[in-house]
Design an enzyme around this catalytic site. Structure first.
Site, PDB file in Angstrom:
ATOM      1  N   CYS A   2       0.853  -1.172   0.000  1.00  0.00           N
ATOM      2  CA  CYS A   2       0.000   0.000   0.000  1.00  0.00           C
ATOM      3  C   CYS A   2       0.898   1.233   0.000  1.00  0.00           C
ATOM      4  CB  CYS A   2      -0.935   0.099   1.206  1.00  0.00           C
ATOM      5  SG  CYS A   2      -2.135  -1.214   1.321  1.00  0.00           S
ATOM      6  N   ARG A  27       3.535  -0.229  -5.125  1.00  0.00           N
ATOM      7  CA  ARG A  27       3.354  -0.771  -3.772  1.00  0.00           C
ATOM      8  C   ARG A  27       2.033  -1.529  -3.632  1.00  0.00           C
ATOM      9  NH1 ARG A  27       6.838   1.727  -0.130  1.00  0.00           N
ATOM     10  NH2 ARG A  27       5.526   1.086   1.601  1.00  0.00           N
ATOM     11  N   ASN A 100      -1.203   2.509   5.728  1.00  0.00           N
ATOM     12  CA  ASN A 100      -0.323   1.462   5.190  1.00  0.00           C
ATOM     13  C   ASN A 100       0.145   0.633   6.388  1.00  0.00           C
ATOM     14  OD1 ASN A 100       3.142   1.605   4.065  1.00  0.00           O
ATOM     15  ND2 ASN A 100       1.699  -0.050   3.889  1.00  0.00           N
ATOM     16  N   GLU A 478      15.892 -17.777 -10.670  1.00  0.00           N
ATOM     17  CA  GLU A 478      15.511 -16.400 -10.986  1.00  0.00           C
ATOM     18  C   GLU A 478      14.776 -16.321 -12.327  1.00  0.00           C
ATOM     19  OE1 GLU A 478      15.173 -13.802  -9.411  1.00  0.00           O
ATOM     20  OE2 GLU A 478      15.282 -12.145 -10.835  1.00  0.00           O
ATOM     21  N   LYS A 482      10.988 -14.869 -12.703  1.00  0.00           N
ATOM     22  CA  LYS A 482      10.623 -13.783 -13.616  1.00  0.00           C
ATOM     23  C   LYS A 482       9.436 -14.203 -14.478  1.00  0.00           C
ATOM     24  CE  LYS A 482      12.127 -11.274 -11.989  1.00  0.00           C
ATOM     25  NZ  LYS A 482      12.964 -11.129 -10.890  1.00  0.00           N
ATOM     26  N   GLU A 485       6.072 -14.671 -12.385  1.00  0.00           N
ATOM     27  CA  GLU A 485       5.445 -13.513 -11.743  1.00  0.00           C
ATOM     28  C   GLU A 485       4.846 -12.531 -12.741  1.00  0.00           C
ATOM     29  OE1 GLU A 485       8.005 -11.046  -9.320  1.00  0.00           O
ATOM     30  OE2 GLU A 485       9.680 -11.345 -10.678  1.00  0.00           O
ATOM     31  N   HIS A 501      15.282 -36.677  -9.843  1.00  0.00           N
ATOM     32  CA  HIS A 501      14.723 -37.145  -8.558  1.00  0.00           C
ATOM     33  C   HIS A 501      13.247 -36.768  -8.420  1.00  0.00           C
ATOM     34  CE1 HIS A 501      18.601 -38.491  -7.155  1.00  0.00           C
ATOM     35  NE2 HIS A 501      19.116 -37.368  -7.616  1.00  0.00           N
TER      36      HIS A 501
HETATM   37  C1  F6R Z   1      10.710 -10.561  -7.718  1.00  0.00           C
HETATM   38  C2  F6R Z   1      10.859  -9.603  -6.643  1.00  0.00           C
HETATM   39  C3  F6R Z   1      10.667 -10.080  -5.256  1.00  0.00           C
HETATM   40  C4  F6R Z   1      11.601  -9.336  -4.296  1.00  0.00           C
HETATM   41  C5  F6R Z   1      11.272  -9.714  -2.846  1.00  0.00           C
HETATM   42  C6  F6R Z   1      12.234  -9.071  -1.874  1.00  0.00           C
HETATM   43  O1  F6R Z   1      10.975  -9.992  -8.964  1.00  0.00           O
HETATM   44  O2  F6R Z   1      11.116  -8.445  -6.866  1.00  0.00           O
HETATM   45  O3  F6R Z   1      10.828 -11.445  -5.161  1.00  0.00           O
HETATM   46  O4  F6R Z   1      12.920  -9.667  -4.610  1.00  0.00           O
HETATM   47  O5  F6R Z   1       9.976  -9.307  -2.551  1.00  0.00           O
HETATM   48  O6  F6R Z   1      12.200  -7.686  -1.985  1.00  0.00           O
HETATM   49  P1  F6R Z   1      13.371  -6.791  -1.425  1.00  0.00           P
HETATM   50  O7  F6R Z   1      14.587  -7.084  -2.220  1.00  0.00           O
HETATM   51  O8  F6R Z   1      12.881  -5.390  -1.620  1.00  0.00           O
HETATM   52  O9  F6R Z   1      13.556  -7.145   0.016  1.00  0.00           O
END
Ligand code: F6R
Length: 606
Positions: A2, A27, A100, A478, A482, A485, A501
């Site tokens: 938020c 946010r 928030n 990673e 990507k 998400e 496995h």
């Molecule tokens: C994925 C992504 C999230 C953040 C995670 C941690 O693309 O951005 O997985 O990496 O929420 O966020 P921070 O690095 O801000 O603690």
């Protein structure tokens, strides 16, 4: 999660707040709303869905006034509906609040208020705040906030406006970020600096346990108990361009393209000629013999590479922990341990909580953060700045490569402090770092047609597997994160050796398997993985050396990558086509790459 914003000054609050919400929507973007004060009443507009729905409502029913508060929501309590959108008011409508955080004891407070006759409209925790205020309000808003604040448990930052105080905004902070911005004859508030631009030139970070009263051009700050606090403003260094998309169609595309300049910035900040400069951590690292990395999501993937770097270069024992797991264990604290918290935002609730747990056990904590004024940065014993510049796309791209590069520099530093590498070895490693920004720039321009072709071919696939070994195992994780998400394709990353496995049962002729296969020490093993998938008619997307004809011959599509001289740094290059692949698949599926469903950039709740 938020975002909250507020404005009081000569401009129409509606237009200033819409820009602020646009900058805060990373946010959360389930709903948005604002409350504007004119001289008689509080006017509220709110809407479920994206910000443009609020904009449409405002274009049909504008609100005029020079003072207001606004909110963009990531739903925690209550569905993402208009009723649950902020601002929330008390029954009379003379007090409005945006919030928030989470009021953890809201159910108890709600029952008590209902028993006293309060009628609630929403399912949110926030609605207890205006109702509590209404119960004690006798014309002095600050006194009312001070009277109720100790009843609120949990973390919060909230802003309140009162109908009979049309030129004032009241704010309180306990655990969630809240900044006050100052411009010529105008004051702003926001959860993050970009939302203060361009009207504020200076800002201050409200601390936990503080209240503030904003009027045009002025702020008064006091503690919850009323002790007056002198405001200390700092200059805002960020500019509007750095928080705009520019010519790109999305922040994600812009941030992918920015990676060479970010890595160059890191290089320049850490290299002076032939030497690596010391980070200013204020901690003596000589006695450190055990490092614990704490992080979430993409930052956790970077931490996995940090472990490889520290173990290879500094020969130090390293653990990597998911913040949300560490915080609920009872980790053993032994002398010589250093905790390194990695967080782009510096506000991730789980990472912050695990940092606090480590500190309670007297373990020194260093953080690697992108937002230097964040809570994690301020609570750490030492801070390493990430220098990635504002990252606004929800899917982390440039922050990831920046974290990996910065962790490599940190590992070299520790290796030197511990006497594990000599001058010659250090020079060789620095020589390996220097070409990375340029290699990244060239790699980003490489074989876009193939990435696009693969995205087109596999856009209909509803699952994808990513395989990597060694340093490319985190790349597989990673790459999968990507893709899932932003395109909502189910994707999993596995260590190549783990595949047989269990997960190999997933392979069918319609399953794309992304195999990250540079010619490194694991190359032959990865080729065996590819053959195993091929034997079961799986489809192969390979990431490998541009001149690797063997790989090109056995893959359906090959994404070529350039080679880093230092094998440890190769994952910085291997991840690049996977960021672009995820981007193109998401676009092909008509997904909003900057604001994927259900997500928010800064995860400030558990
Ligand atoms: C994925 C992504 C999230 C953040 C995670 C941690 O693309 O951005 O997985 O990496 O929420 O966020 P921070 O690095 O801000 O603690």
């Amino acid at each position: 999660m938020c975002g909250i914003a507020g404005y009081i000054g000569p401009m129409q609050a509606e237009s200033v707040l819409l820009v602020a919400l646009e900058r805060l929507k990373y946010r959360g973007y389930d709903s948005a709303g604002m409350a504007i004060l004119d001289s008689h009443e509080i006017l509220i507009r709110k809407s479920e869905g994206r910000l443009r729905q609020l904009e449409e409502q405002l274009s049909m029913r504008p609100v005029l006034g020079h003072c207001g508060i606004a909110h963009t929501r990531w739903a925690t309590h209550g569905a993402p509906t208009t009723i649950n959108a902020h601002p929330h008011t008390c029954a009379r409508g003379n007090i409005a609040v945006v919030h928030n955080g989470i009021i953890e004891n809201h159910e108890v407070l709600r029952s008590r208020l209902q028993a006293a006759g309060a009628i609630f409209q929403s399912q949110t925790d926030t609605e207890v705040i205006p109702n509590l205020l209404a119960q004690v309000y006798t014309g002095d808003p600050l006194a009312a906030i001070q009277a109720i604040i100790s009843e609120l448990q949990g973390s919060f930052a909230f802003a309140a406006v009162f109908e009979d105080h049309p030129d004032h905004i009241f704010v309180a902070r306990q655990g969630s970020p809240l900044l006050v911005g100052r411009g010529e004859g105008q004051m702003l508030l926001a959860s993050d600096i970009p939302a203060l631009l361009p009207h504020a030139h200076e800002y201050l970070q409200l601390e936990d346990g503080q209240l503030a009263v904003l009027t045009r051009g002025q702020v008064r700050i006091c503690s919850f108990s009323g002790a007056v606090i002198e405001p200390a403003f700092k200059t805002i260094e960020m500019n509007v361009e750095s928080v705009s998309k520019g010519d790109y169609d999305s922040f994600m595309a812009k941030e992918i393209a920015e990676q060479p300049e970010v890595l160059q910035r890191i290089l320049e900040s850490r290299l002076r000629g032939d030497t690596l400069t010391d980070p200013d951590l204020g901690i003596d690292l000589r006695g450190i013999n055990h490092v614990v990395f704490l992080a979430a999501g993409t930052s956790w993937h970077a931490a996995l590479l940090g472990k490889r770097f520290l173990e290879s270069l500094a020969r130090i024992h390293v653990e990597v922990d998911i913040s949300s797991e560490y915080r609920y264990r009872n980790p053993v604290a032994s002398g010589g341990t250093l905790v390194v918290a990695i967080s782009q935002s510096g506000e991730t609730a789980d990472t912050l909580a695990s940092l606090r747990l480590a500190k309670s056990k007297f373990i020194p904590v260093v953080s690697l953060v992108n937002v230097m004024d964040s809570t994690i940065a301020r609570e750490s014993d030492g801070v390493m700045p990430l220098l990635a510049g504002p990252e606004i796309g929800v899917a982390s791209t440039k922050a990831y490569t920046a974290q990996v590069f910065a962790l490599y520099a940190f590992a070299l530093h520790l290796a030197r402090v511990k006497g594990r590498i000599d001058g010659e070895q250090m020079r060789r490693h620095l020589d390996g770092m220097r070409p990375i920004p340029e290699l990244v720039a060239h790699s980003l321009a490489l074989a876009e047609d193939r990435v696009l072709a693969a995205a087109e071919l596999f856009t209909p696939a509803n699952a994808t597997v990513f395989l990597g070994r060694g340093g490319e195992f985190p790349t597989a994780l990673e790459g999968a994160l990507k893709l899932k998400e932003i395109s909502y394709v189910h994707a999993m990353g596995y260590a190549g050796g783990e595949f047989k496995h269990g997960p190999i049962a997933l392979v069918t002729p319609s399953l794309p398997v992304v195999c990250i296969c540079p010619r490194d020490a694991m190359y032959e093993k990865m080729i065996s993985n590819i053959e195993e998938v091929r034997a079961r008619q799986g489809r192969i997307i390979a990431v490998g050396d541009a001149d690797d004809d063997t790989l090109a011959g056995i893959a359906d599509i090959c994404f070529p990558v350039l080679r880093s001289e230092d094998e440890l740094l190769q994952p910085l290059l291997s991840i690049l086509p996977l960021q672009r692949y995820a981007y193109h698949v998401a676009r092909g599926r008509n997904c909003d790459v900057d604001q994927p469903r259900n997500l928010a950039k800064s995860v400030t709740v558990e």
